[in-house]
Design an enzyme around this catalytic site. Structure first.
Site, PDB file in Angstrom:
ATOM      1  N   ARG A   1     -10.700   0.020  15.004  1.00 10.73           N
ATOM      2  CA  ARG A   1     -10.584   0.804  13.785  1.00 10.73           C
ATOM      3  C   ARG A   1     -11.573   0.179  12.801  1.00 10.73           C
ATOM      4  O   ARG A   1     -12.759   0.129  13.085  1.00 10.73           O
ATOM      5  CB  ARG A   1      -9.117   0.796  13.315  1.00 10.73           C
ATOM      6  CG  ARG A   1      -8.755   1.954  12.442  1.00 10.73           C
ATOM      7  CD  ARG A   1      -7.257   1.994  12.130  1.00 10.73           C
ATOM      8  NE  ARG A   1      -6.831   0.889  11.277  1.00 10.73           N
ATOM      9  CZ  ARG A   1      -5.572   0.697  10.854  1.00 10.73           C
ATOM     10  NH1 ARG A   1      -4.611   1.529  11.219  1.00 10.73           N
ATOM     11  NH2 ARG A   1      -5.264  -0.314  10.081  1.00 10.73           N
TER      12      ARG A   1
ATOM     13  N   MET B   1      11.015  24.092   2.314  1.00 10.61           N
ATOM     14  CA  MET B   1      10.250  23.262   1.376  1.00 10.61           C
ATOM     15  C   MET B   1      11.149  22.428   0.464  1.00 10.61           C
ATOM     16  O   MET B   1      10.879  21.262   0.205  1.00 10.61           O
ATOM     17  CB  MET B   1       9.315  24.138   0.537  1.00 10.61           C
ATOM     18  CG  MET B   1       8.383  23.319  -0.341  1.00 10.61           C
ATOM     19  SD  MET B   1       7.296  24.313  -1.367  1.00 10.61           S
ATOM     20  CE  MET B   1       6.245  25.057  -0.146  1.00 10.61           C
TER      21      MET B   1
ATOM     22  N   TYR C   1      15.384  29.878   7.542  1.00  9.82           N
ATOM     23  CA  TYR C   1      14.270  30.675   8.050  1.00  9.82           C
ATOM     24  C   TYR C   1      14.231  30.704   9.576  1.00  9.82           C
ATOM     25  O   TYR C   1      14.349  29.665  10.228  1.00  9.82           O
ATOM     26  CB  TYR C   1      12.936  30.092   7.567  1.00  9.82           C
ATOM     27  CG  TYR C   1      12.731  30.169   6.074  1.00  9.82           C
ATOM     28  CD1 TYR C   1      12.898  31.355   5.368  1.00  9.82           C
ATOM     29  CD2 TYR C   1      12.338  29.033   5.372  1.00  9.82           C
ATOM     30  CE1 TYR C   1      12.694  31.404   4.002  1.00  9.82           C
ATOM     31  CE2 TYR C   1      12.124  29.085   4.003  1.00  9.82           C
ATOM     32  CZ  TYR C   1      12.306  30.272   3.315  1.00  9.82           C
ATOM     33  OH  TYR C   1      12.104  30.317   1.978  1.00  9.82           O
TER      34      TYR C   1
ATOM     35  N   LYS D   1       0.837  -1.206   0.000  1.00  8.27           N
ATOM     36  CA  LYS D   1       0.000   0.000   0.000  1.00  8.27           C
ATOM     37  C   LYS D   1       0.869   1.253   0.000  1.00  8.27           C
ATOM     38  O   LYS D   1       2.052   1.200   0.339  1.00  8.27           O
ATOM     39  CB  LYS D   1      -0.911  -0.007   1.228  1.00  8.27           C
ATOM     40  CG  LYS D   1      -0.166   0.067   2.558  1.00  8.27           C
ATOM     41  CD  LYS D   1      -1.092  -0.200   3.739  1.00  8.27           C
ATOM     42  CE  LYS D   1      -0.322  -0.136   5.056  1.00  8.27           C
ATOM     43  NZ  LYS D   1      -1.168  -0.580   6.190  1.00  8.27           N
TER      44      LYS D   1
HETATM   45  C1  LIG Z   1      -0.467  -1.668   6.837  1.00  9.37           C
HETATM   46  C2  LIG Z   1      -1.106  -2.912   7.219  1.00  9.37           C
HETATM   47  C3  LIG Z   1      -0.356  -4.080   7.431  1.00  9.37           C
HETATM   48  C4  LIG Z   1       1.147  -4.091   7.432  1.00  9.37           C
HETATM   49  O1  LIG Z   1       1.618  -3.576   8.633  1.00  9.37           O
HETATM   50  P1  LIG Z   1       3.177  -3.580   8.983  1.00  9.37           P
HETATM   51  O2  LIG Z   1       3.265  -3.207  10.399  1.00  9.37           O
HETATM   52  O3  LIG Z   1       3.790  -2.564   8.075  1.00  9.37           O
HETATM   53  O4  LIG Z   1       3.651  -4.936   8.679  1.00  9.37           O
HETATM   54  C5  LIG Z   1      -1.027  -5.244   7.669  1.00  9.37           C
HETATM   55  N1  LIG Z   1      -2.386  -5.283   7.729  1.00  9.37           N
HETATM   56  C6  LIG Z   1      -3.123  -4.168   7.560  1.00  9.37           C
HETATM   57  C7  LIG Z   1      -4.594  -4.248   7.655  1.00  9.37           C
HETATM   58  C8  LIG Z   1      -2.519  -2.948   7.311  1.00  9.37           C
HETATM   59  O5  LIG Z   1      -3.271  -1.854   7.154  1.00  9.37           O
END
Ligand SMILES: *Cc1c(COP(=O)(O)O)cnc(C)c1O
Length: 389
Positions: free
Chosen positions: A142, A325, A277, A44
């Protein structure tokens, strides 16, 4: 998507070198950590900033049988790029591309009835059964379906649609809240509840291909959580899920990304000279300054102003003053490396350079965020693309 550069030696302003041999070795190491389970490489968010398609390909070459993404768009892009095998995505919103996902043979996750109903309608239109995995909230609070009545309803409605040939329940799964804190009481509680929710669904007749709950920290430290599949994100990229668990080498992992920039200017300045800055850094005496041409637009966290470490010409330097930036400055203490010298912000650490973990500590965050935020203006340069043996 990121720019990609083909010539690794091109004198780029900045580049994120992605070592695909390291990534493949990490996937093999993770398979060894979970010998009874299949590995899902979680790619992802553009493979945590490393580039989704090249990383997914390398992970599959190294034996990852599943790929995982958050959004359906990310999963569809992998399929369009020709990635084979099982691809799962879990973050859906109403009106999402259910039909495209079904037609692309993705595994989709549902956590509630609204999603199941949209999925079933799309499967009816497509005339193809959907592959669906039911997500249980075993305590993360969640996404996921609550235990008890909600789970009973979701399982019942999924089984009804399955009996009509509209879908196959391919998986039952959940996600940990505190797997990076071994011994945290929520871990055992989540495992117990997961087993109960599995038993309930299986008792009603669900026959999942895969049951899974383990992320990277659970894969590395909690064998009883491996079930049929482990979903590894950060460990795939060679980063330890938390410094408290250990360094990557403790788990046989090697960081995949090296971020560097070409020093754009070296100049001598007198003592008392304000830098960047707000003048939060003032030179303590006559010195030399080096201009590093990356900034928060490239994902360098502004919170690491005055703290982020950089290797220049064999020496660790610290960001002097604010990260802007597009650029920041380091005090070179009188050294005058030629312009074009590579400043290494982070890498595997084996050549004296800082790591993403060092930047995480400097910015008060986690290494996940450091690599994932590297911006699209930084070309990813892939090395060791060919699998050697
Ligand atoms: C991001 C994610 C993972 C991977 O998590 P890591 O700690 O990076 O291994 C696994 N399952 C779900 C649902 C996630 O959102």
């Amino acid at each position: 998507m990121n720019e990609t550069a083909t010539a690794p030696t091109a004198p780029l302003r900045a580049r994120a070198e992605i070592d695909l041999a390291a990534l493949r070795a990490n996937v093999r190491a993770l398979r060894a950590h979970a010998p009874g389970a299949a590995v899902m490489a979680v790619v992802k968010s553009d493979a945590y900033g490393h580039g989704a398609v090249p990383c997914a390909r390398a992970a599959v070459e190294a034996g990852a049988r599943w790929l995982g993404t958050a959004t359906p768009e990310e999963a569809l892009a992998l399929r369009e790029a020709g990635l084979p095998g099982r691809i799962m995505c879990w973050l859906w919103t109403p009106g999402g591309p259910w039909r495209e996902a079904i037609e692309a043979d993705l595994d989709v996750s549902v956590s509630g009835l609204w999603a199941l109903r949209e999925l079933v309608a799309a499967a009816r239109e497509a005339g193809v059964p959907a592959r669906v995995q039911l997500k249980a909230d075993t305590g993360l609070g969640r996404n996921g379906c609550q235990p008890g009545e909600d789970w009973a309803e979701l399982v019942a409605e999924a089984l009804r649609a399955q009996s009509e040939g509209l879908l196959t329940v391919t998986g039952l799964w959940s996600h940990f809240a505190c797997a990076d804190e071994p011994g945290h009481p929520s871990i055992a509680a989540q495992l117990t509840l997961f087993r109960e929710m599995l038993a309930y669904a299986e008792g009603r007749g669900v026959r999942p291909e895969v049951r899974h709950i383990a992320n990277s920290p659970a894969t590395l430290t909690l064998p009883e959580s491996h079930f049929d599949l482990v979903r590894t994100g950060i460990a795939t990229y060679g980063i330890s899920p938390s410094p408290e668990l250990g360094v990557p080498a403790d788990f046989g992992l090697r960081p995949v990304m090296t971020l560097s920039a070409s020093i754009a200017l070296v100049k001598r300045v007198p003592g008392g000279h304000g830098v960047s800055y707000g003048h939060h850094y003032v030179t303590p005496g006559e010195t030399t300054l080096g201009l590093v041409p990356v900034g928060y637009a490239d994902g360098i966290p502004r919170h690491a102003s005055g703290a982020g470490p950089v290797l220049v010409d064999g020496k660790w330097r610290t960001v002097a003053g604010r990260i802007a930036m597009d650029q920041f400055v380091v005090d070179l203490g009188g050294d005058e490396p030629p312009t074009g010298t590579r400043a290494v912000l982070f890498g595997p650490g084996g050549r004296g350079e800082p790591t993403a973990e060092d930047w995480a500590q400097a910015a008060g965050t986690i290494a996940y965020e450091i690599v994932t935020r590297i911006g699209t203006r930084v070309p990813r340069v892939y090395v060791n693309e060919e699998q050697a043996g």
